[in-house]
Design a protein around this motif. Sequence first.
Motif, PDB file in Angstrom:
ATOM      1  N   THR A  68       3.471  -1.089  13.970  1.00 13.89           N
ATOM      2  CA  THR A  68       2.156  -1.370  13.386  1.00 13.89           C
ATOM      3  C   THR A  68       1.183  -0.266  13.791  1.00 13.89           C
ATOM      4  OG1 THR A  68       2.566  -3.738  13.610  1.00 13.89           O
ATOM      5  CG2 THR A  68       0.273  -3.072  13.315  1.00 13.89           C
ATOM      6  N   THR A  96       5.527  -0.757   2.307  1.00 17.74           N
ATOM      7  CA  THR A  96       4.603  -0.918   3.433  1.00 17.74           C
ATOM      8  C   THR A  96       3.503  -1.895   3.070  1.00 17.74           C
ATOM      9  OG1 THR A  96       5.024   1.346   4.069  1.00 17.74           O
ATOM     10  CG2 THR A  96       3.091   0.314   5.033  1.00 17.74           C
ATOM     11  N   THR A 147      -1.607  -1.519   9.295  1.00 19.41           N
ATOM     12  CA  THR A 147      -0.530  -1.026   8.433  1.00 19.41           C
ATOM     13  C   THR A 147       0.814  -1.380   9.059  1.00 19.41           C
ATOM     14  OG1 THR A 147      -1.966   0.810   7.801  1.00 19.41           O
ATOM     15  CG2 THR A 147       0.354   1.004   7.225  1.00 19.41           C
ATOM     16  N   MET A 206      -0.144  -3.918   4.151  1.00 14.19           N
ATOM     17  CA  MET A 206      -1.346  -3.752   4.937  1.00 14.19           C
ATOM     18  C   MET A 206      -2.068  -5.087   5.018  1.00 14.19           C
ATOM     19  SD  MET A 206      -4.504  -1.251   4.040  1.00 14.19           S
ATOM     20  CE  MET A 206      -3.783   0.310   4.458  1.00 14.19           C
ATOM     21  N   SER A 257      -3.741   5.248   3.129  1.00 10.47           N
ATOM     22  CA  SER A 257      -2.367   4.785   3.255  1.00 10.47           C
ATOM     23  C   SER A 257      -1.380   5.947   3.366  1.00 10.47           C
ATOM     24  CB  SER A 257      -2.079   3.895   2.049  1.00 10.47           C
ATOM     25  OG  SER A 257      -0.729   3.763   1.852  1.00 10.47           O
ATOM     26  N   CYS A 296       0.791  -1.231   0.000  1.00  9.08           N
ATOM     27  CA  CYS A 296       0.000   0.000   0.000  1.00  9.08           C
ATOM     28  C   CYS A 296       0.819   1.275   0.000  1.00  9.08           C
ATOM     29  CB  CYS A 296      -0.949  -0.008   1.191  1.00  9.08           C
ATOM     30  SG  CYS A 296      -0.116   0.159   2.757  1.00  9.08           S
TER      31      CYS A 296
END
Length: 350
Positions: free
Chosen positions: A230, A201, A294, A203, A167, A141
Amino acid sequence: MGTEMELLSDCPVHTSVPDKYVLPPEKRPSLLHDEPSSDVAIPVIDLHGATVSDDCRRHLIASEIIKACKEFGIFQVVNHGVAEDVVQGFREAAAGFFTMPTEEKLPYRSDDLSKHFRVSSSTPYDRNGDRYWLDYLKINCHPVTDEHVREWPEKPGSFRSSLAEYSTAVHEVAQTLLRLIAEGLGLDGGFFAGDLSSGSTQMNVNYYPPCPDPSLTLGLLPHCDRHLLTVLSQGDVAGLQARHGGRWLLVRPIPGAFVVNLGHQMEIITNGLLASVEHRAVTNTDAARLSVVTLVMPKMECRIGPAPEMVNESTGPAKFKEFEFSEFIKAYSAAAASREDVLQCFRIHR
Ligand code: OGA
Ligand code: NI
């Protein structure tokens, strides 16, 4: 397509827990001490003013965060600056994905880790192949590149745009948090900003349908996260629990808040001063639960070990050896997320 690929969300109502989801008695949630206790609570930190260069306020927030990280390894943040409609916008699009008809989800069903977007069900993370009561999306993301976006689904119609917006916003919050953690540790504010946090990154969007018998299964097994940090939105349905001392504390849903927890890399870099926290998800009978998780990742080739500044009187000699992040990922998969098994591979024994 075998039944293995069936999603829990393909079935409108579950009237019983299928055998393959029934955990052996010792792994069921009811047998662990999981009463949410009222005497200890996971801290809630107000980030208002955190990005203003008012040294006094920043300093205070940074020290609250460090205290929470030392004591719990997990905390919640409010007034984090991400607009409610940005969070809600993506939460609704993600929930909309799971509730689409089976045929719409089918093209995305995959266990191929190289995909930038996929949907799957109940990973047998566990060496024993235990299954958990969830479906999940795995999405690359950030950064938002054409290559990533092309693989994101076109339905629901708002999915791509709301994900890009969410995001980007969460990425900023994560960078703010990392800056505060660095400052709180007495490190340079940009300490985590480079390769330690600029990997692709990922998700996880976890979808836990109502479960007819939450005492037989878990939504997610107890685990520590493999990466640095996180940032999680759990909406208003409870289910996330964090281990604290000998018990499981409920992370109380606060509408609009983000839950922040430290991953293994933060523990290693700080030479154990800040600990990654073990957490799990339990299910409930009444409401589907959706969490948007995330994962702030180091670059795969990033070298990681206790920061020289963190090897000091209070933490003692280096507790972990240096490694490349990709090696850690391999060990993590092999150790099936077991906290001690994975850390063991990198510990220095004296
Ligand atoms: C995870 C996780 C918790 C949740 O995806 O690593 O811990 O509430 N999720 O879904
Ligand atoms: Ni996790």
